[in-house]
Write a protein that holds these residues in place. Sequence first.
Motif, mmCIF file in Angstrom:
data_model
loop_
_atom_site.group_PDB
_atom_site.id
_atom_site.type_symbol
_atom_site.label_atom_id
_atom_site.label_comp_id
_atom_site.label_asym_id
_atom_site.label_seq_id
_atom_site.Cartn_x
_atom_site.Cartn_y
_atom_site.Cartn_z
ATOM 1 N N ALA A 1 0.517 -8.530 64.392
ATOM 2 C CA ALA A 1 0.214 -9.848 64.974
ATOM 3 C C ALA A 1 -1.256 -10.005 65.345
ATOM 4 C CB ALA A 1 1.096 -10.086 66.193
ATOM 5 N N ASP A 2 -1.887 -8.956 65.881
ATOM 6 C CA ASP A 2 -3.279 -9.050 66.320
ATOM 7 C C ASP A 2 -4.215 -9.335 65.142
ATOM 8 O OD1 ASP A 2 -5.350 -8.926 68.279
ATOM 9 O OD2 ASP A 2 -5.880 -6.937 67.551
ATOM 10 N N ILE A 3 -3.999 -8.640 64.033
ATOM 11 C CA ILE A 3 -4.840 -8.834 62.839
ATOM 12 C C ILE A 3 -4.638 -10.241 62.275
ATOM 13 C CG2 ILE A 3 -5.153 -8.122 60.424
ATOM 14 C CD1 ILE A 3 -4.610 -5.224 61.373
ATOM 15 N N GLU A 4 -3.370 -10.665 62.187
ATOM 16 C CA GLU A 4 -3.086 -11.997 61.636
ATOM 17 C C GLU A 4 -3.609 -13.090 62.564
ATOM 18 O OE1 GLU A 4 -2.170 -12.233 58.613
ATOM 19 O OE2 GLU A 4 -1.704 -10.105 58.412
ATOM 20 N N ALA A 5 -3.501 -12.872 63.887
ATOM 21 C CA ALA A 5 -4.016 -13.862 64.850
ATOM 22 C C ALA A 5 -5.526 -14.024 64.681
ATOM 23 C CB ALA A 5 -3.689 -13.424 66.275
ATOM 24 N N VAL B 1 -2.993 -19.985 70.453
ATOM 25 C CA VAL B 1 -2.877 -19.147 69.256
ATOM 26 C C VAL B 1 -1.434 -18.816 68.885
ATOM 27 C CG1 VAL B 1 -3.558 -16.939 68.206
ATOM 28 C CG2 VAL B 1 -5.168 -18.163 69.678
ATOM 29 N N HIS B 2 -0.607 -18.535 69.895
ATOM 30 C CA HIS B 2 0.710 -17.981 69.590
ATOM 31 C C HIS B 2 1.607 -18.864 68.722
ATOM 32 C CE1 HIS B 2 4.015 -15.293 69.724
ATOM 33 N NE2 HIS B 2 4.797 -16.259 70.156
ATOM 34 N N PRO B 3 1.689 -20.180 68.948
ATOM 35 C CA PRO B 3 2.572 -21.000 68.085
ATOM 36 C C PRO B 3 2.213 -20.898 66.600
ATOM 37 C CG PRO B 3 1.914 -22.233 70.026
ATOM 38 C CD PRO B 3 1.093 -20.984 70.023
ATOM 39 N N GLU B 4 0.915 -20.815 66.300
ATOM 40 C CA GLU B 4 0.483 -20.697 64.895
ATOM 41 C C GLU B 4 0.853 -19.329 64.318
ATOM 42 O OE1 GLU B 4 -0.712 -23.154 62.919
ATOM 43 O OE2 GLU B 4 -0.265 -24.368 64.683
ATOM 44 N N VAL B 5 0.687 -18.284 65.128
ATOM 45 C CA VAL B 5 1.050 -16.930 64.686
ATOM 46 C C VAL B 5 2.555 -16.876 64.429
ATOM 47 C CG1 VAL B 5 1.135 -14.480 65.325
ATOM 48 C CG2 VAL B 5 -0.884 -15.823 65.871
ATOM 49 N N LYS B 6 3.329 -17.500 65.300
ATOM 50 C CA LYS B 6 4.789 -17.498 65.148
ATOM 51 C C LYS B 6 5.200 -18.152 63.832
ATOM 52 C CE LYS B 6 9.093 -18.558 67.523
ATOM 53 N NZ LYS B 6 9.753 -19.200 68.666
ATOM 54 N N LYS B 7 4.588 -19.302 63.520
ATOM 55 C CA LYS B 7 4.900 -19.995 62.260
ATOM 56 C C LYS B 7 4.548 -19.113 61.068
ATOM 57 C CE LYS B 7 2.979 -24.114 63.435
ATOM 58 N NZ LYS B 7 2.341 -25.394 63.201
ATOM 59 N N HIS B 8 3.366 -18.504 61.140
ATOM 60 C CA HIS B 8 2.881 -17.632 60.066
ATOM 61 C C HIS B 8 3.830 -16.445 59.886
ATOM 62 C CE1 HIS B 8 0.033 -14.687 58.205
ATOM 63 N NE2 HIS B 8 -0.331 -15.766 57.552
ATOM 64 N N PHE B 9 4.284 -15.866 61.005
ATOM 65 C CA PHE B 9 5.191 -14.717 60.930
ATOM 66 C C PHE B 9 6.536 -15.100 60.322
ATOM 67 C CE2 PHE B 9 8.811 -12.462 62.810
ATOM 68 C CZ PHE B 9 8.638 -11.251 62.159
ATOM 69 N N LEU B 10 7.097 -16.235 60.723
ATOM 70 C CA LEU B 10 8.405 -16.644 60.202
ATOM 71 C C LEU B 10 8.342 -16.855 58.692
ATOM 72 C CD1 LEU B 10 9.618 -18.997 63.080
ATOM 73 C CD2 LEU B 10 10.428 -16.691 62.547
ATOM 74 N N LEU C 1 4.268 -8.581 72.969
ATOM 75 C CA LEU C 1 5.591 -8.977 72.463
ATOM 76 C C LEU C 1 6.428 -9.637 73.555
ATOM 77 C CD1 LEU C 1 7.346 -8.538 69.777
ATOM 78 C CD2 LEU C 1 8.488 -6.771 71.103
ATOM 79 N N PHE C 2 6.455 -9.029 74.745
ATOM 80 C CA PHE C 2 7.235 -9.574 75.860
ATOM 81 C C PHE C 2 6.506 -10.737 76.525
ATOM 82 C CE2 PHE C 2 8.826 -5.114 75.723
ATOM 83 C CZ PHE C 2 10.155 -5.407 75.430
ATOM 84 N N GLU C 3 5.202 -10.552 76.745
ATOM 85 C CA GLU C 3 4.417 -11.557 77.473
ATOM 86 C C GLU C 3 4.400 -12.905 76.745
ATOM 87 O OE1 GLU C 3 2.570 -7.486 78.324
ATOM 88 O OE2 GLU C 3 3.542 -8.498 76.653
ATOM 89 N N SER C 4 4.443 -12.868 75.401
ATOM 90 C CA SER C 4 4.393 -14.109 74.610
ATOM 91 C C SER C 4 5.786 -14.646 74.269
ATOM 92 C CB SER C 4 3.641 -13.853 73.301
ATOM 93 O OG SER C 4 4.358 -12.924 72.509
ATOM 94 N N ASN C 5 6.816 -13.959 74.773
ATOM 95 C CA ASN C 5 8.218 -14.304 74.485
ATOM 96 C C ASN C 5 8.613 -14.098 73.024
ATOM 97 O OD1 ASN C 5 8.976 -15.019 77.136
ATOM 98 N ND2 ASN C 5 8.084 -17.049 76.899
ATOM 99 N N SER C 6 7.777 -13.386 72.256
ATOM 100 C CA SER C 6 8.124 -13.085 70.860
ATOM 101 C C SER C 6 9.323 -12.146 70.794
ATOM 102 C CB SER C 6 6.940 -12.429 70.138
ATOM 103 O OG SER C 6 5.837 -13.278 70.147
ATOM 104 N N SER C 7 9.582 -11.432 71.895
ATOM 105 C CA SER C 7 10.725 -10.508 71.938
ATOM 106 C C SER C 7 12.041 -11.246 71.689
ATOM 107 C CB SER C 7 10.781 -9.805 73.295
ATOM 108 O OG SER C 7 10.751 -10.751 74.346
#
Length: 199
Positions: free
Chosen positions: A31-35, A86-95, A114-120
């Motif tokens: 996630a860090d690299i992609e972000a 940043v996180h909503p865009e990373v989430k879309k990219h990951f899905l 992972l926990f702090e961003s609710n990605s868990s």
Amino acid sequence: MIVGLTGGIGSGKTTVAEVFKKLDSVAVYIADIEARKIMNSSVVIRTQLLQAFGKETYKNNELNRQYLANTVFESEEKLTILNNIVHPEVKKHFLDFATRNADKSYVLYESAILFESNSSQQCDFIISVFLDKEERIKRVLERDKTTEKEVLSRINSQWKEDKKLLSSNYIIFNYAIQDTKKSVLKIHNILTEKALTIL
């Protein structure tokens, strides 16, 4: 099946992710690299970051990571602003990445927050990489051009270790690489079997 991989700064998450990468039936998303790539390529995110953190956020048209890190890790409010941008865009990219790799046994999502961003919440299982605080500080000081104060501010911005471990399904103690590799293979075999039952 989505498996989360996390751990505090300096715990060796990236090393563990590299071991998983060598397994053919796993797709690994860092996630860090992609972000970082998204923060450099997305005009929308660039505009929002400049508005939120000022013109120093980008230097020579590239994200000024050191400036941004120093700015957000001293303020919980600013860190939340950054994550919300940043996180909503990373989430879309990951899905999208997960969909493209649906033929794999599972997709591993590596993220320090992972926990702090609710990605868990999007993960079926979670692995935490553990290393004691003193060793983590030592490793980060050897790895990065930084100070102990900066490392501690990053540690303090993340969830406490005991909270992470209690919220995880598996724990890898990352002290000796050979032991780490054995732990990865053991967990991989369990997850591969679980993926078959989910199917």
